[in-house]
Design a protein around this motif. Structure first.
Motif, PDB file in Angstrom:
ATOM      1  N   LEU A  81      21.389  -3.171  18.197  1.00 37.98           N
ATOM      2  CA  LEU A  81      21.635  -2.934  19.620  1.00 37.98           C
ATOM      3  C   LEU A  81      22.937  -2.166  19.834  1.00 37.98           C
ATOM      4  CD1 LEU A  81      20.487  -6.365  21.112  1.00 37.98           C
ATOM      5  CD2 LEU A  81      19.239  -4.187  21.091  1.00 37.98           C
ATOM      6  N   HIS A  82      23.933  -2.422  18.992  1.00 37.66           N
ATOM      7  CA  HIS A  82      25.196  -1.681  19.088  1.00 37.66           C
ATOM      8  C   HIS A  82      24.957  -0.191  18.895  1.00 37.66           C
ATOM      9  CE1 HIS A  82      28.993   0.030  17.550  1.00 37.66           C
ATOM     10  NE2 HIS A  82      29.587  -0.866  18.315  1.00 37.66           N
ATOM     11  N   ALA A  83      24.029   0.148  18.008  1.00 39.68           N
ATOM     12  CA  ALA A  83      23.719   1.553  17.733  1.00 39.68           C
ATOM     13  C   ALA A  83      22.571   2.066  18.592  1.00 39.68           C
ATOM     14  CB  ALA A  83      23.368   1.728  16.256  1.00 39.68           C
ATOM     15  N   GLU A  84      22.162   1.267  19.570  1.00 38.40           N
ATOM     16  CA  GLU A  84      21.058   1.622  20.467  1.00 38.40           C
ATOM     17  C   GLU A  84      19.780   1.893  19.686  1.00 38.40           C
ATOM     18  OE1 GLU A  84      22.487   4.826  22.900  1.00 38.40           O
ATOM     19  OE2 GLU A  84      23.720   3.484  24.126  1.00 38.40           O
ATOM     20  N   ARG A  85      19.535   1.034  18.683  1.00 40.41           N
ATOM     21  CA  ARG A  85      18.312   1.097  17.889  1.00 40.41           C
ATOM     22  C   ARG A  85      17.448  -0.112  18.211  1.00 40.41           C
ATOM     23  NH1 ARG A  85      19.671   1.096  11.838  1.00 40.41           N
ATOM     24  NH2 ARG A  85      17.712   2.238  11.589  1.00 40.41           N
ATOM     25  N   ASP A  86      16.163  -0.001  17.929  1.00 39.69           N
ATOM     26  CA  ASP A  86      15.237  -1.105  18.109  1.00 39.69           C
ATOM     27  C   ASP A  86      15.373  -2.057  16.922  1.00 39.69           C
ATOM     28  OD1 ASP A  86      13.176  -2.880  18.527  1.00 39.69           O
ATOM     29  OD2 ASP A  86      11.580  -1.370  18.500  1.00 39.69           O
ATOM     30  N   PRO A  87      15.780  -3.311  17.130  1.00 33.71           N
ATOM     31  CA  PRO A  87      15.922  -4.234  15.995  1.00 33.71           C
ATOM     32  C   PRO A  87      14.631  -4.392  15.194  1.00 33.71           C
ATOM     33  CG  PRO A  87      16.959  -5.146  17.959  1.00 33.71           C
ATOM     34  CD  PRO A  87      16.208  -3.921  18.394  1.00 33.71           C
TER      35      PRO A  87
END
Length: 342
Positions: free
Chosen positions: A207-213
């Protein structure tokens, strides 16, 4: 969310490269999804993986782990391309730092901020694979690279080679969520630690990198010891837990799982160079927490503890105080009784 039943892999730990290749071949034939090799000061992951890649046909082959700090990003990228070629597109690049002390003492590098180091390294490897898109002029905290591709060498790899990173403590696990395709968890990762620490840290990083976990795979080693004599298998697992317990960096993991005092006793015995006392400090509850050990049937059933928690489990037989003959027997037993085709 992980699949109900994780895929099954195995670490081909054996006494020599030919033995590792033979064990990998048997695991591939038995239907394992992946075969992994490890690296230490006496063994190179790249060389063993070259042999494993050529002795297998269907399973993925992964470095679990290869020292990212021991190689330049350029050589990591080149070696990964070669290994993926040998494996015909089945290679997983698993990289890690080791502990801060290992970074400083073994590799002679700055041991500070290992998570930041990994977060700089992984994108740089991918950028090298995309050198055809333009020159690289990178001057970062840990790495410096200035390179332009020759026209006839500028093509990218045939596929996007997946990169898994290793981590034990939360901040390092977050790094996988931020930059990697997956996390390869430590042998000490119990279901409790995976649920309470690993999954949340992986999600925070993504989420910090704006990625889907959900796009970050979670694989973990599982300490697995099988023998017809249940007690022998448990003692072998205890020795391996003691080996890891001697490492101070894993103290937070033991503390979180309720074994802080036991870890302190192991470390005290290690400082006294009393290996028997180290192993003796490992309790039955610790074996139940950190290992799947017992008869082959008990081990196979015990792996269900990881259902719904991870995407893949990688069986890791104990290697501390284990003879080469017993190491081969352990691999053969796990392959025969725990394989998907069993």
């Amino acid at each position: 969310m992980s699949a109900a039943r994780p895929e099954l892999g195995i670490c081909a730990f054996a006494s020599g490269i030919e033995a590792m290749a033979a064990a990998a071949r048997e695991a591939d034939r038995a239907g394992f999804a992946s075969v992994w090799t490890s690296e230490l000061y006496n063994r190179s992951a790249t060389v063993t993986l070259a042999a494993v890649a050529q002795s297998t046909e269907r399973c993925a082959v992964g470095s679990g782990i290869m020292y990212g700090v021991g190689r330049s990003p350029l050589m990591l990228a080149a070696e990964a391309r070669d290994l993926d070629e040998l494996a015909h597109g089945r290679f997983i690049l698993g990289i890690g730092n080791g502990t801060r002390k290992m970074i400083a003492d073994w590799h002679g590098l700055d041991g500070d901020a290992p998570a930041s180091r990994m977060e700089e390294l992984v994108p740089l490897i991918r950028r090298i694979w995309s050198l055809h898109e333009g020159p690289i002029d990178h001057d970062g905290r840990f790495y410096r690279l200035k390179i332009s591709a020759l026209d006839d060498l500028a093509g990218p790899p045939p596929r996007a080679i997946p990169i898994y990173t290793a981590g034990v403590n939360p901040r390092m696990i977050e790094s996988a969520g931020r930059v990697a395709d997956g996390l390869l968890g430590h042998t000490l990762f119990s279901p409790r630690y995976l649920v309470e620490v690993v999954r949340p840290a992986l999600e925070r990083g993504a989420l910090h990198a704006e990625r889907d976990p959900a796009g970050v795979a979670l694989a973990t080693y599982v300490l697995a010891a099988a023998h017809d004599d249940e007690e022998q298998a448990r003692r072998e697992a205890a020795a391996m837990i003691a080996f890891y317990g001697s490492v101070r960096s894993y103290g937070n993991l033991f503390e979180h799982c309720g074994f802080g005092r036991e870890a302190e006793a192991i470390q005290a015995a290690f400082r006294a160079r009393d290996v028997d006392a180290m192993v003796g400090a490992v309790t039955e509850a610790m074996i139940d927490e950190f290992a799947v050990a017992g008869t082959p049937a008990q081990v196979r059933d015990g792996l269900r503890r990881f259902d719904g928690i991870v995407d893949q489990i990688v069986l890791s037989p104990p290697s501390f105080r284990i003879t080469p003959e017993r190491a081969a027997q352990l691999l053969a037993t796990l392959t025969e009784h725990c394989a998907p085709s069993a």
